[in-house]
Design an enzyme around this catalytic site. Structure first.
Site, PDB file in Angstrom:
ATOM      1  N   ARG A  92       0.836  -1.123  -0.167  1.00  0.00           N
ATOM      2  CA  ARG A  92       0.151  -0.034  -0.035  1.00  0.00           C
ATOM      3  C   ARG A  92       0.784   1.245  -0.031  1.00  0.00           C
ATOM      4  NH1 ARG A  92       1.729   1.774   3.808  1.00  0.00           N
ATOM      5  NH2 ARG A  92       0.583   3.700   3.384  1.00  0.00           N
ATOM      6  N   GLN A 100      -1.823   2.533   9.991  1.00  0.00           N
ATOM      7  CA  GLN A 100      -0.512   2.620   9.143  1.00  0.00           C
ATOM      8  C   GLN A 100       0.454   3.446  10.002  1.00  0.00           C
ATOM      9  OE1 GLN A 100      -3.421   3.388   7.936  1.00  0.00           O
ATOM     10  NE2 GLN A 100      -3.756   2.497   5.865  1.00  0.00           N
ATOM     11  N   ASP A 115      -2.803  10.484  -2.206  1.00  0.00           N
ATOM     12  CA  ASP A 115      -3.401   9.434  -3.259  1.00  0.00           C
ATOM     13  C   ASP A 115      -3.666  10.063  -4.503  1.00  0.00           C
ATOM     14  OD1 ASP A 115      -3.565   8.345  -0.057  1.00  0.00           O
ATOM     15  OD2 ASP A 115      -3.473   6.796  -1.701  1.00  0.00           O
ATOM     16  N   LYS A 162      -5.660   9.405   3.046  1.00  0.00           N
ATOM     17  CA  LYS A 162      -6.008   8.938   4.125  1.00  0.00           C
ATOM     18  C   LYS A 162      -7.085   9.572   4.610  1.00  0.00           C
ATOM     19  CE  LYS A 162      -5.064   5.451   4.439  1.00  0.00           C
ATOM     20  NZ  LYS A 162      -6.042   4.687   3.469  1.00  0.00           N
TER      21      LYS A 162
END
Lengths: 350, 350
Positions: free
Chosen positions: B45, B195, B236, B247
């Site tokens: 990821r 994360q 992203d 996120k």
């Protein structure tokens, strides 16, 4: 419904909130130290509930010490008060309940043993009963603010088990649901202890209130897309100027609510208002164990050796608060005046 | 240092990020479908890293199909591209890398089998190598913004394993640390997939960068007490107008940064900029499984039956972004112009 905490002969019984929603287990505390341990360990939590637990802890001390000579009995009860007050620093309800119990113990110092124990037990029962009644009133006052169909974001857990029963912010949600307002609740999970995911979600299901569980991080995005109409939270201590100490992350929600022009409502009994505390800077903020952040349900989630900062509460400045709902009515800004008036009225009637 | 993902004969190998920080395990994918599964399952990821993984997935398809007749070979490679592109919708790097690989495959359609496979493998290697080089440049450009002693809040994971190596936002932290700027990093745990707690904390420890792990909910309180100097996050997808998908929770940090007058910096390679996307409203936001919220490390934390909403990303509007650091330099507002100029320069030199 479950009682949150009660005195059963010489045992304080409470529902262990750390095991929910997996298991409903009642644990017993045989000493005030054990009650203080249950408060520190979050087996009982929620500002009003820990006040009630502490009151029963002192009633327990009074029952166990009732046959001792007067000075020793008084000393035992005062010592229990000190231990219980020290269990957690931020929620003022704890100190408030202990002081009320100790005042009663001092007034009753001439009483015979059984009468002394009974008086203190009745005082603890009264604190619990008054809290339940206050919650019902908070629900009624708060419900009047809600428009039909509102999507209400709430935080942490302020339901029946966070109080002596019914709930503060959660009580408003219950009252609005009972009034068929067609509300939908957005429950934030509330890291690190996940009171929202574990307890609020569970109570929402129990009452059949339509609800969605979200991560705390999703609150902003939901507000940005117009999916939230109002934020309602509880409080652990409200300063004289209306600054609100509540679960860490509450301040973030208040900033978000302001950025999206949403009402930010705080619900709490008047016992949560600390007029001796001028503003939020004077409220002690508890730092809790790193393991609350590094572990979830016994699973380690962060690497060994990482430093953690884990404040349990934050302070929302009064200018971000739209209204504070108490059992005496809804306080509006300027809060220094409205809170003093409500607290004065409560003291007058109490 | 660990490679994030690479092609090993006819296996795509990658470090399984779901097992970190407990275990460093390399998993192997024998087909593009397995690579897509690893991307969907978050084994690999981070927007740049999933681009690189997809590129190697197509190189793998090319290697396996190299001996097939031309039309069939082309079809196999195109089909792998479709599967990989569909694995996750938000990060544009995935689509970008797949399109670049498919363009190369079309250009190479006349090549003999070994040459065809080698060309595509070289293209995937080039994508990875360019990403590493871009990260180094992002680190250098970003480091120049940092003043000595800054306390920098970061979010999610943007380190070596989220990219082909070094990191984007994390690369700036590394570069500032390597330049002895005496920074202290505040790493948000980043619910629901953690994360920050699992990966960023681990990479911070590996590089010896002074750091503190906090819950996402503590960010606001730390800013309010003046304990944060800057926020740096990854991305992203960045729309043409500078709106940033990242996120879930990034938007909340941007609102908080604005409320506390803190610089909010986004770091990403130019491959994350999607000029075909006019603004954030056009960016698809992935909804992920409820179990990411209801379970942590296999432990259920929420009651059965609760409805969950779990968007994986949110959009931060460009007016909350102070600067976007790319390998081509630092884009400042107005982003529509600065991003177009950087992307144009990159296309010209690429």
């Amino acid at each position: 419904m479950l009682e949150t905490v009660w005195l059963d002969d010489r045992l304080v019984r409470l529902v262990d909130q750390t095991l929910l929603p997996h298991e409903v287990r009642v644990v017993s505390c045989a000493t005030p130290d054990e009650v203080a341990g249950a408060i520190r360990g979050l087996r009982v939590r929620g500002a009003p509930a820990i006040g009630v637990a502490a009151a029963y802890g002192i009633a327990l001390a009074a029952a166990c010490a009732s046959a001792l000579p007067g000075a020793e009995r008084a000393h035992t009860v005062e010592a229990a008060g000190a231990v219980l007050t020290a269990a957690r620093p931020t929620a003022v309800n704890l100190r408030w309940a202990v002081e009320r119990m100790l005042t009663k113990a001092r007034e009753a110092r001439q009483e015979e043993d059984a009468a002394f124990a009974a008086l203190l037990r009745r005082e603890a029962d009264a604190i619990a009963e008054e809290d339940r009644a206050a919650n019902r009133l908070i629900g009624r006052w708060g419900e009047a603010l809600i428009r039909p169909g509102e999507r209400i974001l709430t935080y942490c857990h302020t339901g029946g088990l966070a109080t002596a029963g019914y709930g503060t912010a959660f009580g408003i949600l219950r009252a609005a649901h009972e009034a068929n307002k067609g509300i939908h609740v957005l429950a934030c999970e509330t890291r690190p202890v996940l009171q929202g995911a574990r307890l609020t979600a569970w109570e929402l299901l129990q009452h059949g209130i339509p609800a969605t569980l979200i991560t705390d991080n999703a609150a902003g995005a939901l507000m940005a897309r117009g999916a939230v109409d109002r934020v309602i939270v509880g409080a652990d201590r409200i300063a004289a100027n209306g600054d609100v100490a509540n679960k860490i992350g509450t301040y973030t929600l208040a900033v978000l609510a302001r950025a999206h022009a949403l009402p930010f409502i705080v619900a709490a009994p008047i016992s949560t208002v600390d007029l001796a505390c001028p503003d939020g800077a004077a409220i002690p903020i508890e730092e809790r164990a790193a393991s609350e952040v590094t572990h979830v349900g016994g699973c380690r989630i962060a690497p060994e050796g990482i430093t953690v900062h884990n404040p349990a509460f934050d302070v929302t400045p009064h200018d971000l608060v739209t209204a504070i709902v108490t059992e005496g009515g809804v306080a509006a800004p300027p809060f220094d005046r409205s809170l003093a008036a409500l607290a004065g009225a409560a003291a007058g009637s109490g």
